[in-house]
Design a protein around this motif. Structure first.
Motif, PDB file in Angstrom:
ATOM      1  N   UNK A   1       0.795  -1.175  -0.077  1.00 12.71           N
ATOM      2  CA  UNK A   1      -0.039   0.041  -0.130  1.00 12.71           C
ATOM      3  C   UNK A   1       0.996   1.219   0.112  1.00 12.71           C
ATOM      4  N   UNK A   2       0.508   2.147  -0.752  1.00 14.65           N
ATOM      5  CA  UNK A   2       1.348   3.506  -1.097  1.00 14.65           C
ATOM      6  C   UNK A   2       0.111   4.487  -0.962  1.00 14.65           C
TER       7      UNK A   2
ATOM      8  N   UNK B   1       2.391  -3.220 -12.349  1.00 13.83           N
ATOM      9  CA  UNK B   1       1.441  -2.873 -11.644  1.00 13.83           C
ATOM     10  C   UNK B   1       0.356  -4.086 -11.586  1.00 13.83           C
ATOM     11  N   UNK B   2       0.756  -5.340 -12.019  1.00 14.46           N
ATOM     12  CA  UNK B   2      -0.269  -6.405 -12.372  1.00 14.46           C
ATOM     13  C   UNK B   2      -1.023  -6.695 -11.106  1.00 14.46           C
ATOM     14  N   UNK B   3      -0.530  -6.498  -9.816  1.00 14.22           N
ATOM     15  CA  UNK B   3      -1.324  -6.587  -8.566  1.00 14.22           C
ATOM     16  C   UNK B   3      -2.187  -5.324  -8.025  1.00 14.22           C
ATOM     17  N   UNK B   4      -2.087  -4.339  -8.762  1.00  7.34           N
ATOM     18  CA  UNK B   4      -2.844  -3.246  -8.405  1.00  7.34           C
ATOM     19  C   UNK B   4      -4.427  -3.328  -8.397  1.00  7.34           C
TER      20      UNK B   4
ATOM     21  N   UNK C   1       9.881   3.633 -11.222  1.00  7.87           N
ATOM     22  CA  UNK C   1       9.568   3.484  -9.555  1.00  7.87           C
ATOM     23  C   UNK C   1       9.138   2.189  -9.127  1.00  7.87           C
ATOM     24  N   UNK C   2       8.267   1.493  -9.950  1.00  9.21           N
ATOM     25  CA  UNK C   2       7.559   0.284  -9.495  1.00  9.21           C
ATOM     26  C   UNK C   2       8.222  -0.968  -9.837  1.00  9.21           C
TER      27      UNK C   2
ATOM     28  N   UNK D   1       2.473  -3.965  -5.326  1.00  7.26           N
ATOM     29  CA  UNK D   1       1.522  -2.885  -4.910  1.00  7.26           C
ATOM     30  C   UNK D   1       0.140  -3.247  -5.273  1.00  7.26           C
ATOM     31  N   UNK D   2      -0.983  -3.041  -4.186  1.00 11.05           N
ATOM     32  CA  UNK D   2      -2.047  -3.570  -4.358  1.00 11.05           C
ATOM     33  C   UNK D   2      -3.019  -2.178  -4.119  1.00 11.05           C
ATOM     34  N   UNK D   3      -2.707  -1.109  -3.319  1.00  9.95           N
ATOM     35  CA  UNK D   3      -3.428   0.223  -3.382  1.00  9.95           C
ATOM     36  C   UNK D   3      -2.366   1.317  -3.477  1.00  9.95           C
ATOM     37  N   UNK D   4      -2.725   2.300  -4.665  1.00  8.92           N
ATOM     38  CA  UNK D   4      -1.746   3.322  -4.730  1.00  8.92           C
ATOM     39  C   UNK D   4      -3.007   4.496  -4.623  1.00  8.92           C
TER      40      UNK D   4
END
Length: 417
Positions: A106-107, A149-152, A121-122, A128-131
């Motif tokens: 989470x960010x 960001x495949x898991x966002x 950056x990623x 990362x699941x929450x941005x």
């Protein structure tokens, strides 16, 4: 309408955000003696953590109003799962900030001055699941093109300066469920052909400058259940605009400049249950053919310029056997004819507040066996009718007959038959 309240699917177990430790900074308690961020060990001890390397969360709210916080000063523990920093005057992020962020999911960097997000950056953190980068100055979405960001699941970019959704490359956000882009400056909406959003359920484009939606715009996200296009500049809508949205349950077009609805413009939305068309310029919704999907439960047409309700309305509202509520408040309706709502056999609430109604037929509300509430206040009628009966209980026809002289009635003021 709040998007995250409408779609209830996120919980602690799904996101997997269980904190084992916490490094926090709250301006009302522990931040006061920590104006210098070099004293990280002291901060960790204040919140009861002896070893700062065991921290699972870094949370800081408004430690510095006058100078920029250096993220590298606070984001140092290898196993941090959540980075939550608000009001920290952050203007830059180094592209290697997340180099050791093996467990980061989470960010939250909100209410700062971020204008650009490094495209790399990623690269060092794929979980990362929450941005949440809301309330910044971000102007483009190029950082999404890195393919990491495949898991966002949640992406919140509200209150930024984004003017276009165009990307340099095709991006796959295979896990994204909520995409919030409200309060930006998006003017021209092109088809989202550069996006692959197979799991998206909520898309919020409210409070932008959109004037039209080209055909096929949402072909990439056929699973969307909530689409918020309120507070834009639409003057009309086209049936092709919503093609492929076969799972859509809520469509919000409130606060636009829509003056006309084409026949069958919602034909491609078989699952639609909640339609918001309030605060527009509609003068009628009487059409030759049924135009609303049969699954519709709540139809909001308040604060328009509708002048007439007639028996022909049944053609427009034909087959709406699931409709519970119709909202016609704050329009220009002056008369209610007999059997005006007779096609709505399952209607429970009829809203007619703030209309210049000067007369009505005594049979305006007959043959509505499930009617529970009528809201009717205007120049000549000030009525609130809440029927006291059990669900499904039949009511006699005369129970819905209104006295013509009931100009200030305490509903029901019914003719004695």
């Amino acid at each position: 309408m709040n998007t995250l309240q409408e779609i209830q699917f996120l919980d602690e177990s799904e996101i997997g955000m269980i904190s084992q430790g916490h490094i926090g900074c709250n301006p009302s308690c522990i931040c006061e003696p920590l104006r210098n961020f070099s004293s990280l060990n002291v901060k960790a001890q204040i919140v009861g953590i002896d070893n700062k390397e065991s921290a699972r969360e870094v949370v800081c709210d408004a430690p510095y109003r006058n100078r920029e916080l250096n993220l590298s000063d606070v984001f140092y523990a290898n196993n941090v799962g959540k980075l939550d920093i608000a009001n920290a005057n952050i203007a830059h992020i180094e592209e290697d900030l997340l180099f050791n962020a093996k467990y980061l999911t989470q960010i939250y960097i909100r209410h700062s001055r971020l204008a650009n997000i490094p495209s790399q950056l990623f690269n060092f953190s794929n979980d990362i699941q929450v941005l949440d980068l809301s309330f910044n100055s971000i102007s483009n979405l190029n950082f999404l093109s890195n393919g990491q960001l495949n898991k966002l699941k949640v992406l919140n970019l509200q209150n930024n300066r984004i003017s276009s959704l165009v990307l340099p490359d095709v991006v796959s956000l295979n896990s994204l469920i909520v995409f919030i882009l409200s309060n930006n400056v998006i003017m021209v909406q092109r088809p989202l052909t550069q996006y692959n959003l197979p799991r998206l359920k909520a898309l919020d484009l409210s409070y932008n400058h959109l004037e039209s939606i080209p055909s096929g715009t949402f072909a990439c996200c056929s699973k969307v259940e909530l689409l918020d296009l309120s507070h834009n500049r639409f003057e009309g809508v086209q049936m092709a605009s919503f093609k492929n949205l076969t799972s859509l349950r809520t469509l919000n077009l409130d606060y636009n400049q829509i003056a006309h609805l084409p026949n069958n413009f919602l034909h491609s939305l078989p699952a639609l249950e909640f339609l918001h068309l309030g605060h527009n310029l509609l003068s009628t919704f009487l059409y030759e053919k049924a135009m609303f999907p049969s699954a519709l439960k709540d139809l909001m047409l308040d604060s328009n310029q509708i002048k007439e309700i007639s028996v022909n309305m049944s053609k427009s509202l034909k087959n709406l056997n699931n409709l519970d509520c119709i909202h016609l408040d704050n329009n220009s309706i002056s008369y209610l004819p007999a059997h005006a709502f007779r096609s709505l056999l399952n209607i429970e609430v009829i809203g007619l507040d703030v209309n210049p109604i000067s007369g009505m037929d005594p049979h305006a509300f007959v043959e509505l066996p499930n009617l529970k509430s009528i809201r009717l206040t205007g120049e000549c009628y000030r009525c609130r009718y809440d029927m006291q009966r059990k669900p499904g209980e039949a009511i006699p026809e005369h129970a819905a007959i209104i006295r013509q002289d009931a100009t200030n009635c305490a509903f029901p003021d019914i003719i004695d038959l």
